[in-house]
Design a protein around this motif. Structure first.
Motif, PDB file in Angstrom:
ATOM      1  N   SER A  76      42.984  73.342 -17.472  1.00 32.77           N
ATOM      2  CA  SER A  76      42.320  73.672 -16.209  1.00 32.77           C
ATOM      3  C   SER A  76      43.255  74.242 -15.156  1.00 32.77           C
ATOM      4  O   SER A  76      42.808  74.941 -14.245  1.00 32.77           O
ATOM      5  CB  SER A  76      41.635  72.420 -15.643  1.00 32.77           C
ATOM      6  OG  SER A  76      42.607  71.462 -15.225  1.00 32.77           O
ATOM      7  N   ARG A 136      44.612  72.319 -13.047  1.00 32.03           N
ATOM      8  CA  ARG A 136      44.467  71.394 -11.926  1.00 32.03           C
ATOM      9  C   ARG A 136      45.297  70.144 -12.174  1.00 32.03           C
ATOM     10  O   ARG A 136      45.497  69.715 -13.313  1.00 32.03           O
ATOM     11  CB  ARG A 136      43.005  71.019 -11.732  1.00 32.03           C
ATOM     12  CG  ARG A 136      42.074  72.214 -11.529  1.00 32.03           C
ATOM     13  CD  ARG A 136      40.668  71.783 -11.249  1.00 32.03           C
ATOM     14  NE  ARG A 136      40.542  71.158  -9.931  1.00 32.03           N
ATOM     15  CZ  ARG A 136      40.227  71.809  -8.821  1.00 32.03           C
ATOM     16  NH1 ARG A 136      40.010  73.112  -8.851  1.00 32.03           N
ATOM     17  NH2 ARG A 136      40.113  71.171  -7.675  1.00 32.03           N
ATOM     18  N   GLU A 189      44.623  67.015 -10.756  1.00 32.66           N
ATOM     19  CA  GLU A 189      43.937  65.739 -10.563  1.00 32.66           C
ATOM     20  C   GLU A 189      43.771  64.988 -11.891  1.00 32.66           C
ATOM     21  O   GLU A 189      43.732  65.586 -12.961  1.00 32.66           O
ATOM     22  CB  GLU A 189      42.535  65.945  -9.966  1.00 32.66           C
ATOM     23  CG  GLU A 189      42.498  66.678  -8.651  1.00 32.66           C
ATOM     24  CD  GLU A 189      42.000  68.090  -8.828  1.00 32.66           C
ATOM     25  OE1 GLU A 189      41.130  68.505  -8.047  1.00 32.66           O
ATOM     26  OE2 GLU A 189      42.502  68.776  -9.759  1.00 32.66           O
ATOM     27  N   GLN A 237      47.022  67.969 -17.169  1.00 30.88           N
ATOM     28  CA  GLN A 237      47.114  69.405 -17.331  1.00 30.88           C
ATOM     29  C   GLN A 237      48.121  69.754 -18.434  1.00 30.88           C
ATOM     30  O   GLN A 237      49.234  69.241 -18.478  1.00 30.88           O
ATOM     31  CB  GLN A 237      47.525  70.060 -16.012  1.00 30.88           C
ATOM     32  CG  GLN A 237      48.160  71.431 -16.100  1.00 30.88           C
ATOM     33  CD  GLN A 237      47.268  72.475 -16.757  1.00 30.88           C
ATOM     34  OE1 GLN A 237      46.065  72.350 -16.754  1.00 30.88           O
ATOM     35  NE2 GLN A 237      47.883  73.504 -17.310  1.00 30.88           N
ATOM     36  N   TYR A 295      36.946  65.534 -12.096  1.00 30.35           N
ATOM     37  CA  TYR A 295      38.302  65.754 -11.597  1.00 30.35           C
ATOM     38  C   TYR A 295      38.548  64.928 -10.340  1.00 30.35           C
ATOM     39  O   TYR A 295      37.807  65.029  -9.367  1.00 30.35           O
ATOM     40  CB  TYR A 295      38.508  67.230 -11.256  1.00 30.35           C
ATOM     41  CG  TYR A 295      38.598  68.149 -12.444  1.00 30.35           C
ATOM     42  CD1 TYR A 295      39.808  68.391 -13.084  1.00 30.35           C
ATOM     43  CD2 TYR A 295      37.462  68.794 -12.929  1.00 30.35           C
ATOM     44  CE1 TYR A 295      39.900  69.242 -14.163  1.00 30.35           C
ATOM     45  CE2 TYR A 295      37.535  69.659 -14.014  1.00 30.35           C
ATOM     46  CZ  TYR A 295      38.757  69.880 -14.630  1.00 30.35           C
ATOM     47  OH  TYR A 295      38.840  70.722 -15.712  1.00 30.35           O
ATOM     48  N   ALA A 341      32.641  73.289 -13.115  1.00 29.02           N
ATOM     49  CA  ALA A 341      33.953  73.294 -13.755  1.00 29.02           C
ATOM     50  C   ALA A 341      33.879  73.920 -15.149  1.00 29.02           C
ATOM     51  O   ALA A 341      33.105  73.476 -15.997  1.00 29.02           O
ATOM     52  CB  ALA A 341      34.483  71.870 -13.839  1.00 29.02           C
ATOM     53  N   THR A 393      36.789  73.145  -1.418  1.00 28.83           N
ATOM     54  CA  THR A 393      36.630  73.220  -2.864  1.00 28.83           C
ATOM     55  C   THR A 393      35.206  73.655  -3.217  1.00 28.83           C
ATOM     56  O   THR A 393      34.235  73.053  -2.765  1.00 28.83           O
ATOM     57  CB  THR A 393      36.913  71.860  -3.524  1.00 28.83           C
ATOM     58  OG1 THR A 393      38.255  71.457  -3.229  1.00 28.83           O
ATOM     59  CG2 THR A 393      36.721  71.921  -5.037  1.00 28.83           C
TER      60      THR A 393
END
Length: 404
Positions: free
Chosen positions: A52, A54, A56, A104, A123, A177, A226
């Motif tokens: 992703s 990201r 988180e 990630q 997330y 997502a 976001t």
């Protein structure tokens, strides 16, 4: 809203995902009821890869119905089933069914049991699931007061049974997502679907923002900026985010055309002699069989019925009304009813050509690598859905794709 049931060419019944009174309304992949060529094990490996970009924490949930018992519950990382306890009114907190997902750039493998349900991923925050007296209450993204409305999440739907695995990527309720799903075959090759083109995630949202007619109202953004999701247009109409009359011009033109000429529906690819002819009389489209007998009738639909493939376009799991309705639903969403009086029109080159169409679905399909998506409930008409299946699955995959 009752759960939407989707039919493949086999006309197999879909297994309904567990829902509560505020649950989202989508179906699970339909399954063909055929003998298994090889014994499907009680669980199979399910590898989740986080590409992703990201940082988180990711949380994974495997929720659904245990096929051997019909009980609703969740599966842990090892594939062991846990039944939900009784719920309440108002709904009570469900047990924490989350599985810590991969960071990630990393992967992890859990086990899928013989289930019909959903694999959720979120997330940065765990999802808030509740139990009502009728079962699990799943997130309702169209409801701004839903406790999950400000969480970035998505889900895949799957059925694993003795005839194999069916797993999809779905946008029936929202586009959010990005992810793709896949299955490994006995010969070691894989089938996959759901990947966006490079830049496809931002490309979809930018395109939706610039679409005239109120379509930008489907986009939901968190207070920190976001982008969380775009609601499917049916949810947009229901919540007031999209004008209720957004399809009226096209509906009126369809009704006018078939007041003066016939619409022929051949709903089964393997039964080309089964045909139904529709003609409009006033506010009703009547369908007759080859003997001239009226077999079913449809009131003039509204946008909500078209986007949801329900209400005035309800599709029961039968051999007549349901197949005709799903064909009409696909024709309205893809705006092929005026250009082709013989339905279904299965050629993607003919889809979404009218200025009045399901622009949400159009834009999703445009951004998919393979052109396939489940952008509305009967996107499987003509096999344009993002679904993979194998009768002897060795492993399944879910890839969390880049946002940029």
């Amino acid at each position: 809203m009752p759960a939407i049931r989707k039919l493949l060419a086999s006309l197999a019944a879909a297994v309904v995902v567990t829902t509560g009174f505020t649950a989202l309304t989508t179906g699970t992949p339909a399954q063909a009821v055929v003998p298994a060529e090889a014994a499907v094990p009680s669980t199979i490996p399910f590898t989740i890869t986080n590409n992703s970009g990201r940082g988180e924490q990711v949380y994974i949930y495997n929720l659904g119905t245990e096929l051997s018992s019909g009980r609703q519950g969740w599966a842990d990382a090892g594939g062991t089933f846990h039944a939900w306890p009784g719920g309440g009114n108002p709904p009570t907190p469900a047990p924490d069914a989350s599985i810590a997902g991969p960071a990630q750039g990393q992967s992890m493998t859990i086990r899928l049991p013989k289930f019909s349900g959903r694999v959720y991923f979120s997330y940065g925050q765990k999802l808030d699931f509740r139990l009502a007296t009728g079962g699990l209450v799943q997130p309702a993204v169209q409801n701004p007061s839903d406790p999950n409305s400000n969480i970035l999440f998505n889900w895949s739907e799957y059925t694993l049974n003795d005839s194999g695995l069916w797993i999809n990527s779905t946008q029936v309720d929202m586009f959010s997502a990005p992810y793709a799903v896949g299955v490994k075959l006995p010969n070691g090759t894989t089938k996959t679907t759901g990947h966006l083109k490079p830049g496809g995630y931002n490309g979809f949202f930018n395109s939706l923002r610039s679409q005239p007619g109120g379509w930008a109202g489907l986009i939901r953004t968190r207070s920190d900026g976001t982008v969380l999701r775009a609601l499917a247009p049916g949810h947009g109409v229901a919540s007031g985010a999209l004008p209720a009359g957004v399809m009226n011009d096209y509906i009126d033109r369809v009704w006018a055309k078939y007041a003066n000429s016939p619409l022929t529906v051949t709903p089964f690819t393997n039964q080309p002699n089964v045909k139904y002819v529709g003609r409009v009389s006033g506010n009703v489209m009547n369908f007759t069989n080859t003997s001239g007998a009226v077999v079913t009738s449809f009131q003039k639909p509204d946008a909500d019925s078209i986007f949801g493939c329900y209400k005035l376009l309800d599709a029961p799991n039968d051999q007549v009304r349901g197949p005709i309705s799903r064909t009409l639903c696909a024709g309205f969403n893809r705006s092929t009813l005026l250009t082709n009086p013989n339905q279904p029109d299965a050629s993607a080159a003919d889809f979404y050509k009218d200025s009045v169409t399901n622009h949400y679905a159009r834009k999703i399909h445009e951004q998919m690598v393979d052109g396939k998506a489940y952008a509305f409930a009967f996107d499987d008409v003509g096999a344009h859905e993002s679904l993979v299946h194998d009768g002897d699955p060795r492993e399944a995959f879910l890839t969390l794709d880049p946002f940029s």
